[in-house]
Structures are given as C-alpha cells and as structure tokens.
Motif scaffolding. Sequence first.
Motif, short mmCIF file in Angstrom:
data_model
loop_
_atom_site.label_atom_id
_atom_site.label_comp_id
_atom_site.label_asym_id
_atom_site.label_seq_id
_atom_site.Cartn_x
_atom_site.Cartn_y
_atom_site.Cartn_z
N LEU A 13 11.89 -32.06 67.05
CA LEU A 13 11.00 -31.43 68.02
C LEU A 13 11.85 -30.65 69.00
O LEU A 13 12.80 -31.18 69.56
CB LEU A 13 10.16 -32.48 68.75
CG LEU A 13 9.32 -33.41 67.89
CD1 LEU A 13 8.51 -34.35 68.78
CD2 LEU A 13 8.40 -32.64 66.99
N VAL A 17 6.11 -28.80 74.17
CA VAL A 17 4.97 -28.15 73.52
C VAL A 17 4.88 -28.61 72.06
O VAL A 17 3.80 -28.87 71.53
CB VAL A 17 5.08 -26.61 73.61
CG1 VAL A 17 3.96 -25.94 72.83
CG2 VAL A 17 5.05 -26.16 75.07
N ALA A 18 6.03 -28.75 71.42
CA ALA A 18 6.06 -29.21 70.04
C ALA A 18 5.52 -30.63 69.94
O ALA A 18 4.84 -30.98 68.97
CB ALA A 18 7.49 -29.15 69.48
N GLN A 20 3.19 -31.99 71.82
CA GLN A 20 1.73 -31.89 71.90
C GLN A 20 1.15 -31.36 70.60
O GLN A 20 0.12 -31.83 70.12
CB GLN A 20 1.30 -31.00 73.07
CG GLN A 20 -0.20 -30.91 73.26
CD GLN A 20 -0.85 -32.24 73.57
OE1 GLN A 20 -0.38 -32.98 74.41
NE2 GLN A 20 -1.92 -32.57 72.86
N ARG A 21 1.82 -30.39 70.00
CA ARG A 21 1.38 -29.83 68.72
C ARG A 21 1.41 -30.91 67.63
O ARG A 21 0.52 -30.99 66.79
CB ARG A 21 2.26 -28.63 68.35
CG ARG A 21 1.59 -27.64 67.43
CD ARG A 21 2.35 -26.34 67.33
NE ARG A 21 3.59 -26.51 66.58
CZ ARG A 21 4.80 -26.23 67.05
NH1 ARG A 21 4.95 -25.73 68.25
NH2 ARG A 21 5.87 -26.42 66.31
N LEU A 22 2.46 -31.74 67.65
CA LEU A 22 2.57 -32.85 66.71
C LEU A 22 1.41 -33.82 66.91
O LEU A 22 0.77 -34.26 65.96
CB LEU A 22 3.91 -33.57 66.90
CG LEU A 22 4.12 -34.83 66.07
CD1 LEU A 22 4.11 -34.52 64.58
CD2 LEU A 22 5.40 -35.52 66.48
N HIS A 23 1.14 -34.17 68.16
CA HIS A 23 0.03 -35.06 68.48
C HIS A 23 -1.29 -34.52 67.94
O HIS A 23 -2.07 -35.24 67.31
CB HIS A 23 -0.04 -35.25 70.00
CG HIS A 23 -1.21 -36.07 70.44
ND1 HIS A 23 -2.42 -35.51 70.78
CD2 HIS A 23 -1.35 -37.41 70.57
CE1 HIS A 23 -3.26 -36.48 71.11
NE2 HIS A 23 -2.64 -37.63 71.00
N ASP A 24 -1.55 -33.23 68.17
CA ASP A 24 -2.78 -32.61 67.71
C ASP A 24 -2.89 -32.60 66.18
O ASP A 24 -3.95 -32.85 65.62
CB ASP A 24 -2.89 -31.18 68.24
CG ASP A 24 -3.03 -31.13 69.76
OD1 ASP A 24 -3.33 -32.17 70.38
OD2 ASP A 24 -2.79 -30.05 70.33
N CYS A 25 -1.77 -32.34 65.52
CA CYS A 25 -1.75 -32.30 64.06
C CYS A 25 -2.05 -33.68 63.49
O CYS A 25 -2.86 -33.82 62.57
CB CYS A 25 -0.38 -31.82 63.59
SG CYS A 25 -0.22 -31.67 61.80
N LYS A 28 -5.73 -34.63 63.84
CA LYS A 28 -6.57 -34.00 62.82
C LYS A 28 -6.49 -34.75 61.50
O LYS A 28 -7.44 -34.78 60.73
CB LYS A 28 -6.15 -32.54 62.60
CG LYS A 28 -6.56 -31.62 63.72
CD LYS A 28 -6.11 -30.21 63.44
CE LYS A 28 -6.39 -29.31 64.61
NZ LYS A 28 -5.83 -27.96 64.40
N ALA A 62 1.91 -26.78 60.49
CA ALA A 62 1.87 -26.72 61.95
C ALA A 62 3.20 -26.24 62.52
O ALA A 62 3.35 -26.14 63.74
CB ALA A 62 1.52 -28.09 62.52
N GLY A 63 4.17 -25.97 61.65
CA GLY A 63 5.43 -25.40 62.09
C GLY A 63 6.58 -26.38 62.22
O GLY A 63 7.63 -26.04 62.78
#
Length: 80
Positions: A13, A17-18, A20-25, A28, A62-63
């Motif tokens: 990571l 921001v990454a 939070q993006r991981l958490h969101d992914c 889902k 998600a990158g």
Amino acid sequence: MKTIYNISFRAKLKDGVAFQRLHDCLKKLNVKHWAYDFQNLLLSLQSDLPDFRSIQAALRSAGFRCDFVKMENVDNLIAG
C-alpha cells in the motif's frame, strides 16, 4: 454452514488513500475479517469464497499489485 478460508496475499500500500481503497474493495467482496501487516506487507483475510483468484482479480482491478501467498481452511485449523 459455509467453509471459511484464511487467505494471505503480499500487497504493498502506497498511502492512506490506498488503505481506504483496499477497505472499499474488500467490503464489496463481502469480506468481513481482514488485517494488513505493514511490516511484512501481508494482507490476510477470511472469506467463504473457495477460489482466491476472484479476490485477487478484484484487488488487481482496484489497482493493487497483489501476489497470492497461501490459503488455509479455517475449519481444519479449529478442528486440529
């Protein structure tokens, strides 16, 4: 009752921001229990998905560069 798997990935990571993006992914994917080890860059999660590749594909889309490390059946760990 569904079988639960403990799945580990090596993932780096770059910033908050990454994270939070991981958490969101993972949300889902309906992954409820997960942890990230910043020292070893290791993402561990529990899932009832028997195929880690679907999780890995979602993380990559998600990158995240995310390499599979191992998968264990938690039912076997509790029983043993």
